[in-house]
Design an enzyme around this catalytic site. Structure first.
Site, PDB file in Angstrom:
ATOM      1  N   LYS A   1      -8.027  13.657  -9.355  1.00 14.13           N
ATOM      2  CA  LYS A   1      -7.594  13.315 -10.713  1.00 14.13           C
ATOM      3  C   LYS A   1      -6.921  14.518 -11.371  1.00 14.13           C
ATOM      4  O   LYS A   1      -5.859  14.392 -11.986  1.00 14.13           O
ATOM      5  CB  LYS A   1      -8.784  12.839 -11.554  1.00 14.13           C
ATOM      6  CG  LYS A   1      -9.353  11.489 -11.144  1.00 14.13           C
ATOM      7  CD  LYS A   1      -8.360  10.372 -11.425  1.00 14.13           C
ATOM      8  CE  LYS A   1      -8.891   9.004 -11.076  1.00 14.13           C
ATOM      9  NZ  LYS A   1      -7.831   7.965 -11.075  1.00 14.13           N
TER      10      LYS A   1
ATOM     11  N   TYR B   1     -13.119  13.419  -5.558  1.00 14.01           N
ATOM     12  CA  TYR B   1     -12.511  12.402  -6.433  1.00 14.01           C
ATOM     13  C   TYR B   1     -11.990  13.064  -7.717  1.00 14.01           C
ATOM     14  O   TYR B   1     -10.850  12.855  -8.134  1.00 14.01           O
ATOM     15  CB  TYR B   1     -13.558  11.328  -6.752  1.00 14.01           C
ATOM     16  CG  TYR B   1     -13.270  10.524  -7.985  1.00 14.01           C
ATOM     17  CD1 TYR B   1     -12.261   9.572  -7.994  1.00 14.01           C
ATOM     18  CD2 TYR B   1     -14.006  10.722  -9.157  1.00 14.01           C
ATOM     19  CE1 TYR B   1     -11.991   8.841  -9.140  1.00 14.01           C
ATOM     20  CE2 TYR B   1     -13.741   9.996 -10.291  1.00 14.01           C
ATOM     21  CZ  TYR B   1     -12.732   9.062 -10.285  1.00 14.01           C
ATOM     22  OH  TYR B   1     -12.470   8.344 -11.425  1.00 14.01           O
TER      23      TYR B   1
ATOM     24  N   SER C   1      -9.824  10.883 -15.636  1.00 10.44           N
ATOM     25  CA  SER C   1     -11.253  10.662 -15.837  1.00 10.44           C
ATOM     26  C   SER C   1     -11.888  11.888 -16.474  1.00 10.44           C
ATOM     27  O   SER C   1     -11.471  13.029 -16.215  1.00 10.44           O
ATOM     28  CB  SER C   1     -11.907  10.422 -14.474  1.00 10.44           C
ATOM     29  OG  SER C   1     -13.304  10.515 -14.582  1.00 10.44           O
TER      30      SER C   1
ATOM     31  N   ASP D   1       0.854  -1.188   0.000  1.00  6.46           N
ATOM     32  CA  ASP D   1       0.000   0.000   0.000  1.00  6.46           C
ATOM     33  C   ASP D   1       0.892   1.242   0.000  1.00  6.46           C
ATOM     34  O   ASP D   1       1.633   1.477   0.956  1.00  6.46           O
ATOM     35  CB  ASP D   1      -0.867  -0.045   1.274  1.00  6.46           C
ATOM     36  CG  ASP D   1      -1.902   1.040   1.299  1.00  6.46           C
ATOM     37  OD1 ASP D   1      -1.723   2.042   0.579  1.00  6.46           O
ATOM     38  OD2 ASP D   1      -2.884   0.882   2.045  1.00  6.46           O
TER      39      ASP D   1
ATOM     40  N   GLY E   1     -25.921  16.140  -8.699  1.00  7.62           N
ATOM     41  CA  GLY E   1     -24.599  16.227  -9.334  1.00  7.62           C
ATOM     42  C   GLY E   1     -24.531  15.671 -10.744  1.00  7.62           C
ATOM     43  O   GLY E   1     -23.526  15.835 -11.423  1.00  7.62           O
ATOM     44  N   ASP E   2     -25.598  14.990 -11.205  1.00  6.14           N
ATOM     45  CA  ASP E   2     -25.570  14.429 -12.561  1.00  6.14           C
ATOM     46  C   ASP E   2     -25.782  15.516 -13.608  1.00  6.14           C
ATOM     47  O   ASP E   2     -26.529  16.474 -13.387  1.00  6.14           O
ATOM     48  CB  ASP E   2     -26.683  13.386 -12.731  1.00  6.14           C
ATOM     49  CG  ASP E   2     -26.264  11.997 -12.278  1.00  6.14           C
ATOM     50  OD1 ASP E   2     -25.092  11.829 -11.891  1.00  6.14           O
ATOM     51  OD2 ASP E   2     -27.115  11.089 -12.311  1.00  6.14           O
TER      52      ASP E   2
ATOM     53  N   LYS F   1     -12.156   5.527  -6.146  1.00  4.86           N
ATOM     54  CA  LYS F   1     -12.840   6.049  -7.343  1.00  4.86           C
ATOM     55  C   LYS F   1     -14.338   6.286  -7.202  1.00  4.86           C
ATOM     56  O   LYS F   1     -15.021   6.486  -8.201  1.00  4.86           O
ATOM     57  CB  LYS F   1     -12.585   5.105  -8.505  1.00  4.86           C
ATOM     58  CG  LYS F   1     -13.158   3.715  -8.257  1.00  4.86           C
ATOM     59  CD  LYS F   1     -13.123   2.856  -9.503  1.00  4.86           C
ATOM     60  CE  LYS F   1     -13.866   1.568  -9.288  1.00  4.86           C
ATOM     61  NZ  LYS F   1     -13.860   0.677 -10.428  1.00  4.86           N
TER      62      LYS F   1
ATOM     63  N   ASN G   1     -22.889   1.900  -7.673  1.00 10.65           N
ATOM     64  CA  ASN G   1     -23.306   3.276  -7.955  1.00 10.65           C
ATOM     65  C   ASN G   1     -23.567   3.465  -9.437  1.00 10.65           C
ATOM     66  O   ASN G   1     -24.328   4.331  -9.832  1.00 10.65           O
ATOM     67  CB  ASN G   1     -22.177   4.257  -7.596  1.00 10.65           C
ATOM     68  CG  ASN G   1     -21.883   4.261  -6.120  1.00 10.65           C
ATOM     69  OD1 ASN G   1     -22.801   4.384  -5.323  1.00 10.65           O
ATOM     70  ND2 ASN G   1     -20.620   4.116  -5.758  1.00 10.65           N
ATOM     71  N   ASN G   2     -22.865   2.684 -10.243  1.00 10.21           N
ATOM     72  CA  ASN G   2     -22.860   2.944 -11.677  1.00 10.21           C
ATOM     73  C   ASN G   2     -23.912   2.118 -12.408  1.00 10.21           C
ATOM     74  O   ASN G   2     -24.345   1.062 -11.932  1.00 10.21           O
ATOM     75  CB  ASN G   2     -21.471   2.676 -12.258  1.00 10.21           C
ATOM     76  CG  ASN G   2     -20.425   3.591 -11.636  1.00 10.21           C
ATOM     77  OD1 ASN G   2     -19.476   3.114 -11.026  1.00 10.21           O
ATOM     78  ND2 ASN G   2     -20.620   4.886 -11.743  1.00 10.21           N
TER      79      ASN G   2
HETATM   80  N1  UFG Z   1     -28.006   5.986 -13.578  1.00  4.52           N
HETATM   81  C1  UFG Z   1     -29.288   5.606 -13.271  1.00  4.52           C
HETATM   82  N2  UFG Z   1     -29.492   4.675 -12.295  1.00  4.52           N
HETATM   83  C2  UFG Z   1     -28.453   4.086 -11.623  1.00  4.52           C
HETATM   84  C3  UFG Z   1     -27.130   4.498 -11.925  1.00  4.52           C
HETATM   85  C4  UFG Z   1     -26.943   5.449 -12.904  1.00  4.52           C
HETATM   86  O1  UFG Z   1     -30.250   6.110 -13.862  1.00  4.52           O
HETATM   87  O2  UFG Z   1     -28.700   3.255 -10.745  1.00  4.52           O
HETATM   88  C5  UFG Z   1     -27.770   6.977 -14.637  1.00  4.52           C
HETATM   89  C6  UFG Z   1     -27.112   8.253 -14.182  1.00  4.52           C
HETATM   90  O3  UFG Z   1     -28.066   9.181 -13.718  1.00  4.52           O
HETATM   91  C7  UFG Z   1     -26.385   8.692 -15.445  1.00  4.52           C
HETATM   92  C8  UFG Z   1     -26.008   7.367 -16.128  1.00  4.52           C
HETATM   93  O4  UFG Z   1     -26.897   6.415 -15.575  1.00  4.52           O
HETATM   94  O5  UFG Z   1     -27.259   9.387 -16.295  1.00  4.52           O
HETATM   95  C9  UFG Z   1     -24.591   6.941 -15.873  1.00  4.52           C
HETATM   96  O6  UFG Z   1     -24.324   6.934 -14.475  1.00  4.52           O
HETATM   97  P1  UFG Z   1     -23.003   6.249 -13.871  1.00  4.52           P
HETATM   98  O7  UFG Z   1     -23.082   6.383 -12.385  1.00  4.52           O
HETATM   99  O8  UFG Z   1     -22.820   4.887 -14.439  1.00  4.52           O
HETATM  100  O9  UFG Z   1     -21.819   7.127 -14.457  1.00  4.52           O
HETATM  101  P2  UFG Z   1     -21.512   8.699 -14.308  1.00  4.52           P
HETATM  102  O10 UFG Z   1     -21.502   9.255 -15.689  1.00  4.52           O
HETATM  103  O11 UFG Z   1     -22.359   9.348 -13.327  1.00  4.52           O
HETATM  104  O12 UFG Z   1     -20.047   8.671 -13.684  1.00  4.52           O
HETATM  105  C10 UFG Z   1     -19.009   7.947 -14.293  1.00  4.52           C
HETATM  106  C11 UFG Z   1     -18.085   7.410 -13.211  1.00  4.52           C
HETATM  107  C12 UFG Z   1     -17.308   8.500 -12.549  1.00  4.52           C
HETATM  108  C13 UFG Z   1     -16.638   9.334 -13.557  1.00  4.52           C
HETATM  109  C14 UFG Z   1     -17.597   9.834 -14.594  1.00  4.52           C
HETATM  110  C15 UFG Z   1     -16.838  10.502 -15.683  1.00  4.52           C
HETATM  111  O13 UFG Z   1     -18.811   6.735 -12.224  1.00  4.52           O
HETATM  112  O14 UFG Z   1     -16.300   7.919 -11.746  1.00  4.52           O
HETATM  113  O15 UFG Z   1     -18.317   8.742 -15.175  1.00  4.52           O
HETATM  114  O16 UFG Z   1     -17.639  11.300 -16.451  1.00  4.52           O
HETATM  115  F1  UFG Z   1     -16.068  10.369 -12.944  1.00  4.52           F
END
Ligand code: UFG
Length: 348
Positions: free
Chosen positions: A161, A157, A133, A64, A304-305, A93, A206-207
């Site tokens: 970066k 985060y 990113s 680490d 934040g989206d 991340k 989360n994604n």
């Molecule tokens: N979404 C949903 N439901 C979910 C998860 C996501 O509707 O359960 C939607 C989000 O609102 C967004 C899209 O799907 O419109 C993509 O969301 P993600 O969380 O998969 O990805 P993000 O674009 O929010 O974020 C990703 C990475 C970040 C990185 C970013 C770079 O998670 O680490 O892309 O632009 F910083």
């Protein structure tokens, strides 16, 4: 034998795919990983995919960067490996977690970078490809987003970066032996077509892709679609999803680019497809790949989206001779193969 490369964070989702790409291209690798958000099994699978059994082609240092007591051991290991350079994917991340625990994010991500720089300096190997990113663009609403777009991260985060990009750029200014590529990933998804490696989130994903995949495999009930009132064709958020194998190949091209004597200094490249897909399009494409419906419901927007986010990927095409090749259907099929063959990830 090909060049020797350090892969910091090489056991993780993107790192394991980078390892496969590099082994296939003949490189010998030293992975440095603390398994904070990864599993040693991923490296066994990398060996299996690549058919690499020679321990000298893929060695592991479990350590680490952030632990002072590990630092000397890491630096010794890097020196004795005699690398030509490194790929740096070591760091935390999760956007939301970084908002809740900013100090941990700054300490971990920045310290990992300091440790790696120190090791590479000691070894005289001053070529580095950094896993940055598209999050560094923040809420820049200028799609397609080019590398010239202004930066302005909206969470810790993203700040780490951008700070690391700046640190590495400053190194190249101070010492012309340093050469750096900062790769700004858009939304990495999918898995190796073998189904042996892929994303293995620790908690509730989360994604979008891992969440949909867990709904499809029956681990979760319903996909929450965060907002259907955005100014996009179907009202749901639009992103530039890129297959992780295309992304991994981008790292190989970046290494080749840096080893060309003409390409000194620091460089920034977007790695994306240039195509945006909406949440509903992804849900429907995944349902086809998995052969089953994905239950979903509309939920409020996620804080934040942004509505839309996709890359201008021309610079990487021109300078790295790299373009993403895999389609949304392939991203879904490969992601599904990984998820269905490993419903509980590497834990089995
Ligand atoms: N979404 C949903 N439901 C979910 C998860 C996501 O509707 O359960 C939607 C989000 O609102 C967004 C899209 O799907 O419109 C993509 O969301 P993600 O969380 O998969 O990805 P993000 O674009 O929010 O974020 C990703 C990475 C970040 C990185 C970013 C770079 O998670 O680490 O892309 O632009 F910083």
């Amino acid at each position: 034998m090909g060049e020797r490369i350090i892969v910091a964070g090489g056991a993780g989702y993107i790192g394991s795919h980078v390892c496969v790409s590099l082994l296939d291209a003949g490189y010998s690798l030293m992975v440095i990983d603390n398994f904070a958000n990864s599993h040693p099994e991923s490296l066994s699978r990398v060996r299996q995919i690549s058919g690499v059994n020679d321990p000298d082609r893929l060695t592991l240092v479990e350590a680490d960067f952030a632990r002072p007591e590990d630092r000397a051991r890491i630096i010794d290991a890097i020196c004795s490996f005699r690398p030509a350079g490194a790929i740096h994917l070591a760091g935390l991340k999760a956007v939301g977690e970084s908002v809740a625990e900013p100090a941990r994010y700054y300490a971990t991500n920045i310290n990992a970078t300091f440790g790696l720089i120190e090791g590479l300096e000691a070894a005289g190997a001053r070529q580095l490809v950094f896993s940055s990113s598209a999050t560094v663009y923040g809420d820049l609403n200028a799609n397609p987003i080019s590398e010239a777009g202004r930066t302005g991260p909206t969470n810790p985060y993203g700040h780490t970066k951008l700070m690391i990009e700046q640190m590495l750029t400053d190194l190249t200014r101070a010492d012309e032996r340093w050469r750096v590529c900062n790769l700004r990933y858009f939304n990495p998804v999918g898995a190796h077509p073998s189904g042996l490696i892929g994303e293995d989130p620790n908690d509730i994903p989360n994604n979008l892709f891992p969440f949909i995949a867990q709904v499809a495999v029956g681990r979760r009930e319903t996909l929450q679609i965060y907002g259907d009132d955005y100014p996009t064709p179907d009202g749901t958020g639009v992103r530039d999803y890129i297959h992780v194998c295309d992304l991994a190949r981008g790292h190989l091209r970046a290494l080749e680019f840096l080893s060309d004597g003409a390409n000194g200094g620091a460089h920034v490249f977007n790695l994306g497809t240039g195509i945006g897909y909406s949440v509903k399009q992804v849900r429907d494409a995944f349902a086809v790949a998995a052969g089953r419906a994905i239950a979903s419901q509309i939920a409020p927007r996620r804080h934040g989206d942004v509505a839309e986010n996709y890359a201008d990927a021309h610079l990487a095409a021109e300078k790295l001779n790299w373009t993403a090749e895999k389609t949304l259907a392939e991203m879904c099929a490969d992601h599904w193969r990984w998820q269905s063959q490993n419903p509980n990830g590497f834990a089995g």
